[in-house]
Design an enzyme around this catalytic site. Sequence first.
Site, PDB file in Angstrom:
ATOM      1  CG  ASP A  96      -1.939   1.102   1.248  1.00 35.25           C
ATOM      2  OD1 ASP A  96      -2.917   1.100   0.472  1.00 35.25           O
ATOM      3  OD2 ASP A  96      -1.718   2.026   2.057  1.00 35.25           O
ATOM      4  CG  HIS A 297      -5.571  -2.707  -0.734  1.00 32.32           C
ATOM      5  ND1 HIS A 297      -4.761  -2.313  -1.776  1.00 32.32           N
ATOM      6  CD2 HIS A 297      -5.208  -1.936   0.327  1.00 32.32           C
ATOM      7  CE1 HIS A 297      -3.968  -1.336  -1.381  1.00 32.32           C
ATOM      8  NE2 HIS A 297      -4.203  -1.094  -0.106  1.00 32.32           N
TER       9      HIS A 297
END
Length: 322
Positions: A96, A297
Amino acid sequence: MPSVKANGITIACRDEGQGPALLLCHGWPELGHSWRHQVPALVAAGYRVIVPDMRGFGGTDAPDAVEDYTILHLVGDMVGLLDALKIDHCTIIGHDWGAPVAWHAALMRPDRFRAVAGLAVPWSPRGPHGSLVGMARAQGLHRFYMVYFQEPGVAEADLGAAPYETHRRLLVGASGATAASGKGWPLMVAEGKGLVETCSPVDVLPDWLSEDDLQTYASTYARTGYRGGLNWYRNLDRNWALTAPWHGAKINVPACFIAGELDGVLRMPGMDKALRAMEGVTCTDFRGTTLVPGAGHWVQQEAPGAVNAALLGFLEGLRSAD
């Protein structure tokens, strides 16, 4: 968690194992805890694994000024951490927001970061038209979540009102199972609502996110608030200006990319082009992309076995070359 002084701040970090050094950089809204499944596997494979809480997160200092969270500060923290631990060089791995830190570290200091693995966010070099948040504003996308994060105090109040519910919705909302159901985390914040309210409620936690893990995130953010991590987003325009000296430069150290096949980041504008460009265009020694089926994610938490296997394969390739 132990801490060290580096780059003018105190950085909390986990440091385990012996062997070639690996530096693992977490993203938002997470902590070093997000690497809990990787540390034992990497240590068992013969690596020294350093996992910091990044600047503004968890047990690490959170400076007051917004401008103290630029990409130069974040890469500087990682260089300073190596210096404090007396490590000459390492492989840097980021997920991320930690991925841009890792990519930029490899770009700016290849002498210290000899290889790089990015998770969830592919390397996307500085473009000619400004930052992602600047381009979103120019297109009138004022409810784009990164634009929503820009005004100090607004997102802090939204996210900090109930940290347990915030993390429950954000973490599950960006997962693979939720994306597959069509109820994934929206990129646009609903008019008249905050981000948390825009995300769907969660009835049952998925197998990959235990109640204890959720409480770890929630209790930490209840103590620290959300300002530190949000300030990373508030420097996107500033980062674009500061990285002008590296415009057009390539990443020349060995690199790889890992992501969940259902990660919403991969469907954001320009990400498909960034993915393709890593294959020898923006990265001159690219060792491959691993897309993990069913994962979203939070790939290293959702599918730790697949991520550990991909990382160890990449790392063994480096050892063989050495």
